[in-house]
Write a protein that holds these residues in place. Structure first.
Motif, PDB file in Angstrom:
ATOM      1  N   ARG B  45     -14.972   8.753  -2.637  1.00 34.68           N
ATOM      2  CA  ARG B  45     -14.370   7.497  -2.254  1.00 34.68           C
ATOM      3  C   ARG B  45     -13.165   7.636  -1.336  1.00 34.68           C
ATOM      4  N   TRP B  46     -12.288   8.601  -1.612  1.00 32.41           N
ATOM      5  CA  TRP B  46     -11.060   8.672  -0.809  1.00 32.41           C
ATOM      6  C   TRP B  46     -11.163   9.642   0.334  1.00 32.41           C
ATOM      7  N   VAL B  54     -16.804   3.356   6.382  1.00 31.63           N
ATOM      8  CA  VAL B  54     -16.692   1.955   5.975  1.00 31.63           C
ATOM      9  C   VAL B  54     -16.201   1.087   7.129  1.00 31.63           C
ATOM     10  N   THR B  58     -17.805  -2.044   9.035  1.00 34.66           N
ATOM     11  CA  THR B  58     -17.273  -3.399   8.834  1.00 34.66           C
ATOM     12  C   THR B  58     -16.581  -3.934  10.086  1.00 34.66           C
ATOM     13  N   LEU B 103      -8.596   3.905  14.214  1.00 37.07           N
ATOM     14  CA  LEU B 103      -8.446   3.817  12.756  1.00 37.07           C
ATOM     15  C   LEU B 103      -9.207   4.967  12.093  1.00 37.07           C
ATOM     16  N   PHE B 122      -5.176  -3.381  17.161  1.00 30.62           N
ATOM     17  CA  PHE B 122      -5.646  -4.477  16.299  1.00 30.62           C
ATOM     18  C   PHE B 122      -4.802  -5.739  16.456  1.00 30.62           C
ATOM     19  N   LEU B 157     -10.094 -13.070   6.371  1.00 26.35           N
ATOM     20  CA  LEU B 157     -10.029 -11.985   7.349  1.00 26.35           C
ATOM     21  C   LEU B 157      -8.574 -11.627   7.622  1.00 26.35           C
ATOM     22  N   GLY B 164      -4.809  -4.349   5.092  1.00 26.19           N
ATOM     23  CA  GLY B 164      -5.287  -3.072   5.634  1.00 26.19           C
ATOM     24  C   GLY B 164      -4.198  -2.359   6.405  1.00 26.19           C
ATOM     25  N   VAL B 165      -3.494  -3.116   7.225  1.00 30.08           N
ATOM     26  CA  VAL B 165      -2.436  -2.520   8.038  1.00 30.08           C
ATOM     27  C   VAL B 165      -1.364  -1.896   7.136  1.00 30.08           C
ATOM     28  N   LEU B 167      -1.676  -0.916   4.019  1.00 28.16           N
ATOM     29  CA  LEU B 167      -2.220   0.270   3.345  1.00 28.16           C
ATOM     30  C   LEU B 167      -2.206   1.470   4.286  1.00 28.16           C
ATOM     31  N   LEU B 168      -2.599   1.224   5.516  1.00 25.67           N
ATOM     32  CA  LEU B 168      -2.677   2.320   6.482  1.00 25.67           C
ATOM     33  C   LEU B 168      -1.284   2.861   6.790  1.00 25.67           C
ATOM     34  N   THR B 185      -6.072  -1.096  -2.670  1.00 31.36           N
ATOM     35  CA  THR B 185      -7.287  -0.880  -1.883  1.00 31.36           C
ATOM     36  C   THR B 185      -8.443  -1.743  -2.369  1.00 31.36           C
ATOM     37  N   GLY B 192     -12.007  -8.444   2.053  1.00 24.38           N
ATOM     38  CA  GLY B 192     -12.784  -8.221   3.269  1.00 24.38           C
ATOM     39  C   GLY B 192     -14.255  -8.525   3.051  1.00 24.38           C
ATOM     40  N   TRP B 196     -14.146 -12.557   3.306  1.00 23.13           N
ATOM     41  CA  TRP B 196     -14.548 -12.827   4.677  1.00 23.13           C
ATOM     42  C   TRP B 196     -16.066 -12.742   4.878  1.00 23.13           C
TER      43      TRP B 196
HETATM   44  C1  HEM Z   1     -12.943  -6.850   8.210  1.00 21.13           C
HETATM   45  C2  HEM Z   1     -12.091  -5.952   8.028  1.00 21.13           C
HETATM   46  C3  HEM Z   1     -12.070  -4.886   6.991  1.00 21.13           C
HETATM   47  C4  HEM Z   1     -12.898  -4.634   5.939  1.00 21.13           C
HETATM   48  C5  HEM Z   1     -14.143  -5.439   5.540  1.00 21.13           C
HETATM   49  C6  HEM Z   1     -12.387  -3.484   5.241  1.00 21.13           C
HETATM   50  C7  HEM Z   1     -12.972  -2.910   4.129  1.00 21.13           C
HETATM   51  C8  HEM Z   1     -12.446  -1.846   3.418  1.00 21.13           C
HETATM   52  C9  HEM Z   1     -13.035  -1.272   2.257  1.00 21.13           C
HETATM   53  C10 HEM Z   1     -14.352  -1.712   1.641  1.00 21.13           C
HETATM   54  C11 HEM Z   1     -12.235  -0.275   1.838  1.00 21.13           C
HETATM   55  C12 HEM Z   1     -12.422   0.569   0.589  1.00 21.13           C
HETATM   56  C13 HEM Z   1     -13.078   1.859   0.889  1.00 21.13           C
HETATM   57  C14 HEM Z   1     -13.273   2.629  -0.371  1.00 21.13           C
HETATM   58  O1  HEM Z   1     -12.964   2.121  -1.458  1.00 21.13           O
HETATM   59  O2  HEM Z   1     -13.791   3.737  -0.264  1.00 21.13           O
HETATM   60  C15 HEM Z   1     -11.125  -0.207   2.728  1.00 21.13           C
HETATM   61  C16 HEM Z   1     -10.084   0.707   2.627  1.00 21.13           C
HETATM   62  C17 HEM Z   1      -9.044   0.776   3.548  1.00 21.13           C
HETATM   63  N1  HEM Z   1      -8.877  -0.007   4.658  1.00 21.13           N
HETATM   64 FE1  HEM Z   1     -10.061  -1.510   5.277  1.00 21.13          FE
HETATM   65  N2  HEM Z   1     -11.264  -3.042   5.876  1.00 21.13           N
HETATM   66  C18 HEM Z   1     -11.039  -3.872   6.949  1.00 21.13           C
HETATM   67  C19 HEM Z   1     -10.032  -3.777   7.884  1.00 21.13           C
HETATM   68  C20 HEM Z   1      -9.031  -2.844   7.847  1.00 21.13           C
HETATM   69  C21 HEM Z   1      -7.991  -2.693   8.844  1.00 21.13           C
HETATM   70  C22 HEM Z   1      -7.850  -3.551  10.084  1.00 21.13           C
HETATM   71  C23 HEM Z   1      -7.216  -1.668   8.431  1.00 21.13           C
HETATM   72  C24 HEM Z   1      -5.994  -1.054   9.065  1.00 21.13           C
HETATM   73  C25 HEM Z   1      -5.514  -1.298  10.192  1.00 21.13           C
HETATM   74  C26 HEM Z   1      -7.752  -1.159   7.196  1.00 21.13           C
HETATM   75  C27 HEM Z   1      -7.225  -0.116   6.481  1.00 21.13           C
HETATM   76  C28 HEM Z   1      -7.736   0.388   5.312  1.00 21.13           C
HETATM   77  C29 HEM Z   1      -7.153   1.489   4.596  1.00 21.13           C
HETATM   78  C30 HEM Z   1      -5.880   2.224   4.991  1.00 21.13           C
HETATM   79  C31 HEM Z   1      -7.976   1.741   3.491  1.00 21.13           C
HETATM   80  C32 HEM Z   1      -7.773   2.837   2.454  1.00 21.13           C
HETATM   81  C33 HEM Z   1      -6.735   2.396   1.519  1.00 21.13           C
HETATM   82  C34 HEM Z   1      -6.066   3.503   0.811  1.00 21.13           C
HETATM   83  O3  HEM Z   1      -5.783   4.534   1.412  1.00 21.13           O
HETATM   84  O4  HEM Z   1      -5.761   3.280  -0.365  1.00 21.13           O
HETATM   85  N3  HEM Z   1      -8.865  -1.895   6.865  1.00 21.13           N
HETATM   86  N4  HEM Z   1     -11.269  -1.170   3.691  1.00 21.13           N
END
Ligand code: HEM
Lengths: 143, 424
Positions: B45-46, B54, B58, B103, B122, B157, B164-165, B167-168, B185, B192, B196
């Motif tokens: 997962r991580w 992912v 997405t 990303l 973004f 969204l 997301g931003v 978290l990143l 997360t 998402g 969305w």
């Molecule tokens: C429609 C937009 C998005 C969807 C549907 C989405 C979906 C997801 C999903 C399903 C995960 C979980 C993955 C897992 O559990 O293995 C995740 C994790 C993550 N996403 Fe997104 N994401 C989106 C946009 C973004 C954007 C724009 C960013 C950053 C600029 C972002 C940053 C992250 C990060 C950093 C994680 C990992 C979190 C962590 O390290 O704990 N996501 N995302």
């Protein structure tokens, strides 16, 4: 009493029904039935178009003072659909199922997005813009 | 009454929606390549590769298609086009594409520079699009049911992106992160995918299932309340915690299950019974979404289950690949040929002799092509599911995934080539 919206929306559904019968008959190779269904559809939809082109649109244009607005687009889309009627008619004559089903699929989608614009926007708007919507509806029903 | 604010005929230039559609499959292929070379991404997962995978799917694929479709659909359902010029659309597309690649790289090589670049891409891409979308949305009233879903989806969204931003930010440059992650997360993912993604699917299905397949309309009450209820349960599920949150989550899964049953019934009652692969894609999607809800409910009831079975991954593949992506694949089989036909017809209106020779939708994308797409998608789905239990087979699943997206891209390309040929 029914409104313009309700009346015209249910007329759309009635046309869909005929369209459907014709298309299904073609897909089963029942050409006579298809011919029958198609001419019923043509009649129904031309009647629908004339209610709009001869009564509703002019009334709407008069009430809003504009002939360049939504009604001109609706008229254009009617012409686009008529083009496809011609294609389907041709294929029906030639008993060419593939061409027919391709053209009818296209017509179906064109027709549905046209209906959607009318049902969601134009009809409700007409009911607000027309001075006497019930009277216009009456005229349409006599068309 | 004023009619001048109405842009009935404002179908956007072809290059706007088509541009989004044409770029998107490339990201699907990229995702497949990531899985091929980093097969552990499927279950770890991580793992950075998993996160890249992912987001390639997405953001790179699903989001781009949905943005393109929104440009096309807004003027039809509301008479309000999204006020986006060709150049701006290109900028949106470029920034989101670039941002998605950046990303993915940031996941692999965390650091403040890559992070800043991703953020910039973004902010420009989504910022421009969402602000234009909001401009169009506030002009519309009263809002129809589809618009309610679109509005709620746009809100989800936005939340997803912001979460997301942040978290990143924490991942790549924790010293400079301005605030603690508001959503974890799981919540980011939930907003998402189930916010969305699902809300758009629900809104679109209300509109297109009755329309394209001559099925009965969805009950007005369901159309009015379901999107809001889904959204509210998400919102409360995020704000509350403990058993209340669990109960709400369970409730939202049950709502989705109910929706799947209802939508399937409407599809079964359709009166247009011709062979149609868009219908098959819908059936696949509803089945997979329902199954994934069952898996989620099982996990809520027996929290120790996922220790023994890869349930989170199972649910994600079912929901994402079998559900959301299947809906997108199915809709593209209709939207793209219709779009091309519409533009051809518009350009030939003054030359009636040309009109009769125009290719129809089935010539632009044949049933045989759609059929192959359907089989490829089902096979790739089975491949991914089997690989969860037999990791050795992951590279095979990756190849199937690539084939699925290559076929989609190729189909779109062929349809466009035919369009070009008739234009000259
Ligand atoms: C429609 C937009 C998005 C969807 C549907 C989405 C979906 C997801 C999903 C399903 C995960 C979980 C993955 C897992 O559990 O293995 C995740 C994790 C993550 N996403 Fe997104 N994401 C989106 C946009 C973004 C954007 C724009 C960013 C950053 C600029 C972002 C940053 C992250 C990060 C950093 C994680 C990992 C979190 C962590 O390290 O704990 N996501 N995302």
């Amino acid at each position: 009493m029914t409104s313009i919206s309700e009346f015209m929306t249910s007329d759309h559904r009635r046309c869909d029904e005929f369209f459907n019968q014709a298309e299904e008959a073609v897909s089963q190779g029942k050409w006579d039935e298809a011919q029958q269904g198609w001419s019923e559809f043509q009649q129904a939809i031309e009647h629908h178009f004339s209610m709009e082109e001869q009564v509703l649109f002019p009334a709407f244009e008069q009430a809003t003072g504009s002939t360049a607005g939504p009604t001109s687009v609706m008229r254009m889309e009617h012409d686009q659909m008529r083009q496809l009627f011609a294609q389907v008619g041709q294929a029906l004559g030639a008993k060419d199922a593939d061409t027919l089903l391709g053209a009818s699929e296209t017509l179906m989608i064109l027709m549905q997005q046209h209906n959607m614009k009318e049902e969601q926007i134009l009809y409700p708007m007409s009911m607000r813009a027309l001075p006497d919507p019930d009277n216009t509806l009456n005229e349409m029903q006599q068309c | 009454m004023r009619t001048d604010g109405l842009n009935f005929d404002n179908i956007p230039p072809l290059s706007i929606p088509y541009g989004f559609f044409a770029t998107a499959p490339l990201f699907g292929v990229l995702a497949g390549l990531v899985l091929l070379f980093q097969p552990q991404a499927l279950t770890a997962r991580w793992d950075p590769a998993a996160l890249a995978l992912v987001h390639l799917l997405t953001l790179g694929f699903a989001a781009q298609i949905m943005l393109g479709a929104l440009c096309q659909v807004m003027p039809v359902v509301s008479s309000q086009p999204i006020p986006l010029s060709r150049t701006q659309a290109l900028l949106v597309r470029g920034c989101i594409s670039l941002g998605t690649v950046l990303l993915s790289l940031t996941f692999l090589f965390p650091g403040p520079i890559l992070f800043s670049l991703t953020l910039a891409a973004f902010v420009i891409g989504f910022g421009l699009f969402i602000s234009r979308l909001i401009q169009a949305l506030i002009k519309i009233r009263p809002a129809g049911h589809t618009l309610v879903s679109i509005r709620l989806a746009a809100f989800c969204l936005l939340i997803t992106l912001i979460a997301g931003v942040i978290l990143l930010w924490w991942r790549s440059s924790p010293q400079t992160a301005p605030l603690a992650p508001i959503l974890n997360t799981d919540q980011h993912a939930l907003w998402g995918i189930q916010g969305w993604g699902l809300l758009l699917v629900v809104g679109v299905s209300f509109q297109v299932i009755p329309m394209f397949h001559v099925a009965p309309d969805f009950p007005a009450r369901v159309q009015r309340w379901l999107p809001g209820a889904l959204m509210l349960s998400l919102l409360l599920g995020t704000v509350l915690d403990g058993s209340a949150a669990i109960a709400l989550m369970a409730l939202s899964k049950l709502l989705v299950l109910g929706y799947c049953a209802l939508a399937s019934r409407h599809l079964r009652q359709r009166r247009r019974k011709l062979l149609d692969y868009t219908v098959r894609f819908w059936q696949l999607a509803l089945g997979c979404i329902a199954l994934s809800m069952v898996v989620n409910l099982a996990t809520l009831g027996w929290p120790e289950l996922p220790n023994r079975l890869p349930l989170a991954e199972l649910s994600a593949i079912l929901f994402g690949f079998g559900g959301l992506l299947a809906v997108i694949f199915g809709m593209l089989q209709k939207i793209v040929p219709f779009l091309l036909y519409l533009h051809l017809q518009r350009q030939c209106l003054t030359q009636p002799e040309k009109l009769l020779t125009l290719p129809n939708m089935k010539q632009l994308i044949s049933t045989a092509r759609s059929k192959r797409q359907w089989w490829l998608h089902c096979t790739a789905l089975c491949g991914l599911l089997i690989a969860l239990w037999l990791p050795l087979l992951t590279p095979l699943a990756a190849l199937l995934l690539i084939a699925d997206f290559v076929w989609l891209g190729w189909t779109l390309h062929q349809a466009f080539a035919l369009y070009r040929q008739h234009l000259n």
